[in-house]
Design an enzyme around this catalytic site. Structure first.
Site, PDB file in Angstrom:
ATOM      1  N   GLY A   1       0.973  -1.308  -0.139  1.00  0.00           N
ATOM      2  CA  GLY A   1      -0.069  -0.009   0.045  1.00  0.00           C
ATOM      3  C   GLY A   1       0.848   1.431  -0.023  1.00  0.00           C
ATOM      4  O   GLY A   1       2.096   1.142  -0.458  1.00  0.00           O
TER       5      GLY A   1
ATOM      6  N   ARG B   1     -14.498  13.428  12.619  1.00  0.00           N
ATOM      7  CA  ARG B   1     -15.462  12.487  12.453  1.00  0.00           C
ATOM      8  C   ARG B   1     -16.008  12.013  13.594  1.00  0.00           C
ATOM      9  O   ARG B   1     -17.207  11.546  13.265  1.00  0.00           O
ATOM     10  CB  ARG B   1     -14.443  11.254  11.830  1.00  0.00           C
TER      11      ARG B   1
ATOM     12  N   ALA C   1       2.242   3.062   2.300  1.00  0.00           N
ATOM     13  CA  ALA C   1       3.424   2.739   3.311  1.00  0.00           C
ATOM     14  C   ALA C   1       4.673   1.759   2.575  1.00  0.00           C
ATOM     15  O   ALA C   1       5.713   2.195   2.700  1.00  0.00           O
ATOM     16  CB  ALA C   1       2.904   2.432   4.757  1.00  0.00           C
TER      17      ALA C   1
HETATM   18  C1  LIG Z   1     -12.844   4.134   1.497  1.00  0.00           C
HETATM   19  C2  LIG Z   1     -11.551   4.904   2.152  1.00  0.00           C
HETATM   20  C3  LIG Z   1     -11.430   6.030   2.047  1.00  0.00           C
HETATM   21  C4  LIG Z   1     -10.271   6.646   2.269  1.00  0.00           C
HETATM   22  N1  LIG Z   1      -9.908   7.793   2.320  1.00  0.00           N
HETATM   23  C5  LIG Z   1      -8.790   8.537   2.724  1.00  0.00           C
HETATM   24  C6  LIG Z   1      -8.509   9.656   2.624  1.00  0.00           C
HETATM   25  O1  LIG Z   1      -9.267  10.480   1.581  1.00  0.00           O
HETATM   26  N2  LIG Z   1      -7.485  10.335   2.937  1.00  0.00           N
HETATM   27  C7  LIG Z   1      -6.664   9.519   3.877  1.00  0.00           C
HETATM   28  O2  LIG Z   1      -5.635  10.160   4.510  1.00  0.00           O
HETATM   29  N3  LIG Z   1      -7.026   8.414   4.198  1.00  0.00           N
HETATM   30  C8  LIG Z   1      -8.138   7.954   3.630  1.00  0.00           C
HETATM   31  N4  LIG Z   1      -8.298   6.463   4.130  1.00  0.00           N
HETATM   32  C9  LIG Z   1      -7.555   5.811   4.838  1.00  0.00           C
HETATM   33  C10 LIG Z   1      -6.050   5.155   3.978  1.00  0.00           C
HETATM   34  O3  LIG Z   1      -6.527   4.982   2.861  1.00  0.00           O
HETATM   35  C11 LIG Z   1      -5.450   3.991   4.871  1.00  0.00           C
HETATM   36  O4  LIG Z   1      -5.408   4.265   5.963  1.00  0.00           O
HETATM   37  C12 LIG Z   1      -4.200   3.950   4.265  1.00  0.00           C
HETATM   38  O5  LIG Z   1      -4.033   3.802   2.788  1.00  0.00           O
HETATM   39  C13 LIG Z   1      -3.400   2.536   4.489  1.00  0.00           C
HETATM   40  O6  LIG Z   1      -2.327   2.393   3.860  1.00  0.00           O
HETATM   41  P1  LIG Z   1      -1.376   1.393   4.349  1.00  0.00           P
HETATM   42  O7  LIG Z   1      -0.225   1.278   3.145  1.00  0.00           O
HETATM   43  O8  LIG Z   1      -1.006   1.313   5.715  1.00  0.00           O
HETATM   44  O9  LIG Z   1      -2.058  -0.115   4.205  1.00  0.00           O
HETATM   45  P2  LIG Z   1      -2.803  -0.777   2.952  1.00  0.00           P
HETATM   46  O10 LIG Z   1      -3.013   0.370   1.734  1.00  0.00           O
HETATM   47  O11 LIG Z   1      -4.121  -1.429   3.590  1.00  0.00           O
HETATM   48  O12 LIG Z   1      -1.860  -1.882   2.318  1.00  0.00           O
HETATM   49  C14 LIG Z   1      -1.845  -3.170   3.089  1.00  0.00           C
HETATM   50  C15 LIG Z   1      -0.742  -3.905   2.313  1.00  0.00           C
HETATM   51  O13 LIG Z   1      -0.418  -4.870   2.962  1.00  0.00           O
HETATM   52  C16 LIG Z   1      -0.600  -6.134   2.229  1.00  0.00           C
HETATM   53  N5  LIG Z   1      -0.855  -7.257   3.293  1.00  0.00           N
HETATM   54  C17 LIG Z   1      -1.397  -7.392   4.627  1.00  0.00           C
HETATM   55  N6  LIG Z   1      -1.570  -8.355   5.164  1.00  0.00           N
HETATM   56  C18 LIG Z   1      -0.531  -9.176   4.405  1.00  0.00           C
HETATM   57  C19 LIG Z   1      -0.237 -10.381   4.683  1.00  0.00           C
HETATM   58  N7  LIG Z   1      -0.439 -11.268   5.914  1.00  0.00           N
HETATM   59  N8  LIG Z   1       0.707 -10.930   3.931  1.00  0.00           N
HETATM   60  C20 LIG Z   1       1.034 -10.245   2.781  1.00  0.00           C
HETATM   61  N9  LIG Z   1       0.526  -9.056   2.445  1.00  0.00           N
HETATM   62  C21 LIG Z   1      -0.155  -8.509   3.511  1.00  0.00           C
HETATM   63  C22 LIG Z   1      -1.611  -6.046   1.239  1.00  0.00           C
HETATM   64  O14 LIG Z   1      -1.529  -7.003   0.436  1.00  0.00           O
HETATM   65  C23 LIG Z   1      -1.503  -4.702   1.058  1.00  0.00           C
HETATM   66  O15 LIG Z   1      -0.618  -4.630   0.033  1.00  0.00           O
HETATM   67  C24 LIG Z   1      -9.326   6.013   3.532  1.00  0.00           C
HETATM   68  C25 LIG Z   1      -9.896   4.512   3.726  1.00  0.00           C
HETATM   69  C26 LIG Z   1     -11.020   3.922   3.221  1.00  0.00           C
HETATM   70  C27 LIG Z   1     -11.299   2.709   3.795  1.00  0.00           C
END
Ligand SMILES: Cc1cc2nc3c(=O)[nH]c(=O)nc-3n(C[C@H](O)[C@H](O)[C@H](O)COP(=O)(O)OP(=O)(O)OC[C@H]3O[C@@H](n4cnc5c(N)ncnc54)[C@H](O)[C@@H]3O)c2cc1C
Lengths: 640, 255
Positions: free
Chosen positions: A44, A332, A46
């Site tokens: 994602g 929120r 991060a």
């Molecule tokens: C509908 C919606 C709208 C949003 N809008 C906003 C916004 O406008 N502004 C804002 O700032 N935030 C927003 N958010 C929040 C934000 O999108 C998320 O908090 C953020 O994108 C999370 O990013 P991340 O990289 O931490 O995780 P994620 O994008 O969830 O990525 C997780 C990754 O980990 C991998 N993974 C997980 N577990 C495993 C495992 N066991 N083995 C292998 N791979 C694994 C997945 O495959 C994925 O690649 C929104 C969230 C939602 C639900």
């Protein structure tokens, strides 16, 4: 045993901590970077930003994701925007103001030093993304446009139509794929991490299952980075993508990583209400809509009239009435609780009386439908597709839904968990949002962690292991861990019970929503503890997982994830029960002001609760990290 | 408004990448018209599990039409009958009581079937790693407002950038070409000032990688029809022009 939790916050003034610390951290020279293996789980915002940046620096990186392409991570779905303290609008924004808003928005339950750093690097994120070609909205002069978001009185949110997450992730993904082509990053898609491997108290690798062939594989490295997202799907119905789960973080937790503040979950005020019990997920309508939409319900209970038949005098614009300064743009948690209150009073709208109106007729009258279409067109289309109603003509119906989880694995200032060599980024950690996250700040945090924090801090850890090879993946620790995963897979397939995984997940979700949802109380939480345990016990006895281990088997994938959600749900209840105060997204009915606002207890609870796993069926141990506030004064949040 | 209807599904079942597949017929009875297409399949799967049969494998994640994970051929049309709509956003209200619905995976040799309705789309990622990026190491970017981008240019680039990478364009194309995907990816970057430095190299590399995996475009236009983001086919013409220019320019640069 873990003593008192030390976040290793650098000394010095708030403004200089990060700059000074960057200077004082040890570096790994370019030739030596090539000798370090780093596993990044998650692609994602991060994970992709971290892996790309580490690859650019010359580390040998392995990216693992259960998605079929890194670009499909849940980050893709973020709609509204990303904050950056650029002050391009000349409206008084600054790094300090973004810091202040975030600390206040988080209800004074986050770490000053981390949040300040986040605000500081926010400006670099906007530059980085723009240079990658992220098509942020622009003004006629060609410069970047901003909008305002809940919890802020300045316009600091950068956006890309209603697809900000998609565009930012495509930017990070393209940077990642550039490194894949360059050979610094090895990409493993459809690989699910099911175990963290430890050796000598350090994280040294992970075990994955290939989701197509079922092969269980060992991956060894000098450090492991989890960027695996949040746990909102513990509620079953949430705005999260269907596959989001807590497994990676939870398996690390079971190996000793502390899980912090699990009860801090965020309910988003603007989602489309559920329509029936086959509902598989809830859809968010970006909170940016609250810039132009006005939220109201009828003044009286069970008003049977359609929205267009209700004159202004018979409407209650409850947020504008109660919070004149922020109006529809209150944070929120405040917006959500107020919506719940009016629906609970019997003033809800729609066929199931489970929503409130979000009405654009004034904005359309003022600016014209074209202006509104330009700003929100795709959101309006999405709404119409789902509900069959046209929001240009009929007010939208919205209701809160679970959206984000502030809790997560505990990390120190360098984003390392209490387990040496295990770093946690993005929504998976607990770091920056305290008890409530401000809109447009998750994208910011994920990218801050991945682009601008971890690439510095990981070197400080690795410097100690120069010249040491990563462990051989045939070592007993890996073999044992592989066996454990293989056994677990076999166990699910052998149960042969009567109900599907989804059935239990849905039932679990109902309990969590009812008792650990928007508002909580002691009786409910105690009930949650016993009912979740009972249902979990039944799950392990009676779930039905068909098929075999050596094929694409979606029920099997879900079986392990749901088991972890059960354990997490219990911890959430325990955490919520122990936190005898209300703060941000954690609202304890016993602790509220006379006006029904959250009542914090700073004397007793200005700390992070970080839980240590003690084995299945044994209560976890609660550790504390005290939060020191030196730069802001703790006040009761007021958005009046 | 909301009603309950009965559908007859003819679904492609295939146990694995190397096994033969076949259609199997399922009765989907008593389905609410408010259900999404995938929720209908969820219900069918629950009933299959109850009956002791393995559920139909289909992929989805965000269920909001943005992640590009889902994608089914529904009655021979990629993502089904509703224009500009991904499978996950399609609702049963688009169908009538008694309808027969044929559900297949994407059909293209570059997208091998993994199981039932799930396919492998990694060839699309290969096109991106060939050049679908702007080279800018973390930390080296100038101030975001240093280079103004005319609003119109930014908007057009965005129209291309809206691609969700679902592969419907490939599935819909009689030649299984990936021209619309590649052109969208190219033009997103080629139109922006930031993307100029690598424009010609990028174009050649991405187009040629595409050709290594996918069929060639003969202007059927089915891709535009199928695209859930309604990305216009004009981008293909644009990309083709860029490709011809790239061939000339890259030779000159090499010489
Ligand atoms: C509908 C919606 C709208 C949003 N809008 C906003 C916004 O406008 N502004 C804002 O700032 N935030 C927003 N958010 C929040 C934000 O999108 C998320 O908090 C953020 O994108 C999370 O990013 P991340 O990289 O931490 O995780 P994620 O994008 O969830 O990525 C997780 C990754 O980990 C991998 N993974 C997980 N577990 C495993 C495992 N066991 N083995 C292998 N791979 C694994 C997945 O495959 C994925 O690649 C929104 C969230 C939602 C639900």
């Amino acid at each position: 045993m873990i003593g008192s939790l030390d976040a290793r916050i650098p000394a010095g003034s708030l403004e200089n901590k990060w700059t000074d610390h960057k200077f004082s951290m040890r570096l790994v020279n370019p030739n030596n970077k090539r000798r370090f293996d780093i596993i990044v789980v998650g692609s994602g915002l991060a994970g992709a930003s971290a892996a790309a940046s580490l690859g650019e620096l010359g580390y040998r990186v392995k990216v693992l994701t259960y998605h079929d392409s890194p670009r499909r991570a849940h980050s893709i779905a973020a709609q509204g925007g990303i904050n950056g303290a650029k002050n391009y609008q000349n409206d008084g924004d600054s790094v300090f103001r973004l810091f202040y808003d975030t600390i206040k928005g988080g209800d004074y339950r986050s770490r000053e030093a981390n949040v300040y750093r986040l605000a500081e690097v926010s400006v670099d994120i906007i530059d980085q993304a723009t240079a990658q070609g992220v098509p942020f909205a622009r003004e006629y002069g060609g410069l970047l446009d901003n909008r305002s978001f809940g919890g802020a009185q300045v316009s600091r949110t950068f956006y890309a139509r209603g697809q900000t997450g998609q565009q930012l992730l495509l930017g990070a993904y393209s940077a990642l794929m550039r490194q894949v082509a360059a050979g610094t990053v090895e990409l493993h898609t459809r690989s699910e991490m099911l175990e963290l491997v430890m050796h000598d108290g350090r994280a040294v690798g992970v075990i994955t299952r290939d989701l197509i062939s079922g092969e269980v594989q060992a991956h060894s490295a000098h450090a492991v980075v989890l960027a695996t997202g949040g746990y909102g799907n513990v509620y079953f119905l949430s705005t999260n993508a269907k596959m989001c789960n807590v497994t990676a973080a939870w398996r690390a937790h079971r190996k000793g990583a502390l899980f912090a503040n699990p009860c801090y979950t965020q309910i988003h005020p603007t989602c489309i209400p559920a329509s029936d019990d086959f509902q598989s997920k809830l859809t968010l309508m970006s909170e940016s809509l609250r810039n132009d939409g006005r939220i109201w319900v009828p003044q009286t209970h069970d008003d049977g009239r359609g929205p267009d038949e209700i004159p202004d005098d018979d409407r209650d614009y409850f947020l504008e009435r109660k919070y004149p300064a922020f109006g529809n743009l209150v944070p929120r948690d405040v917006a959500s609780r107020n919506a719940k209150a009016v629906v609970d009073e019997g003033r809800g709208v729609g066929p199931l009386c489970n929503g409130v109106y979000l009405d654009f007729s004034d904005a359309i009258g003022r600016d014209g439908a074209d202006v509104i279409r330009a700003k929100y067109g795709n959101l309006f289309d999405m709404y119409e597709r789902i509900t069959g109603e046209n929001p240009y003509q009929v007010p939208m119906r919205i209701y809160p839904a679970t959206h984000y989880t502030m809790g997560g694995l505990w990390v120190d200032y360098e984003l390392m968990s209490n387990v040496a060599g295990l770093f946690v980024l993005g929504e998976a950690n607990f770091s920056d949002h305290g008890a409530n996250r401000l809109g447009a700040s998750a994208l910011m945090q994920g990218l801050a962690d991945g682009y601008f924090v971890l690439p510095y801090t990981i070197g400080n850890y690795l410097a100690d292991y120069l010249g040491e090879a990563a462990l051989n993946p045939n070592e007993p620790v890996f073999k044992d861990a592989k066996q454990q995963v293989t056994d677990e897979v076999a166990r699910w397939l052998s149960i042969g019970g009567t109900h599907s995984v989804d059935y239990y997940h849905r039932e679990l979700g109902k309990l969590v929503w009812d008792y650990i949802g928007m508002s909580r109380n002691q009786t409910g939480l105690e009930k949650a503890l016993s009912e979740i345990a009972a249902l979990g016990e039944e799950y392990h006895r009676n779930v039905r997982v068909l098929g075999s281990a050596d094929t694409l088997n979606q029920s099997l994938e879900k079986a392990g994830r749901v088991a972890d959600l059960f354990e997490l749900a219990e911890l959430m209840a325990r955490d919520a029960l122990t936190r005898e105060e209300s703060c941000g997204g954690h609202f304890r009915e016993e602790h509220q002001t006379e006006e029904g606002e959250a009542l914090r207890d700073d004397e007793q609870f200005a700390h992070v609760a970080a839980w240590e796993w003690q084995g299945a069926g044994t209560a976890s141990t609660r550790h504390r990290e005290e939060l020191a506030f030196e730069n802001v004064e703790l006040t009761q949040r007021s958005y009046k | 408004m909301s009603a309950r209807i009965n559908l007859t599904l003819k679904v492609w079942r295939q146990a694995g990448p190397d096994t033969e597949g076949a259609f199997v017929v399922y009765e989907a009875t008593d389905i609410s018209t408010d259900a999404s297409f995938l929720e209908m399949l969820d219900i069918v799967n629950e009933r299959l599990i109850d009956a002791g049969e393995e559920p139909i494998v289909f992929e989805s994640d965000c269920r909001e039409g943005i992640c590009g994970t889902c994608g089914l051929m529904i009655n021979g049309r990629a993502h089904g009958p509703q224009k500009g709509t991904a499978t996950c956003q399609l609702h049963i209200r688009s169908f009538n009581d008694g309808d027969h619905i044929t559900i297949e995976p994407w059909r293209a040799s570059s997208f091998p079937v993994l199981r039932d309705l799930a396919v492998d789309r990694r060839a699309l990622d290969a096109i991106i790693s060939a050049g679908g990026y702007i080279t800018v190491n973390t930390g080296s970017a100038p101030d975001a407002n240093l280079i103004p981008v005319p609003k119109e240019t930014a908007e057009t680039a965005f129209d291309a950038a809206a691609c969700i990478g679902c592969g419907a364009c490939v599935a819909a194309c009689p030649n299984s070409a990936a021209q619309l995907f590649t052109a969208a990816k190219l033009q997103h970057l080629n139109l922006l000032p930031q993307g100029q430095a690598e424009r010609w190299e990028r174009t050649e590399a991405m187009v040629e990688t595409m050709e290594a995996f996918f069929g060639s475009c003969t202007n059927h236009g089915e891709c535009e029809e199928a695209c859930p983001k309604e990305i216009p086919i004009d981008f293909i013409a644009w990309a083709n022009r860029d490709y011809i220019k790239a061939k000339v320019k890259n030779r000159k640069l090499a010489g």
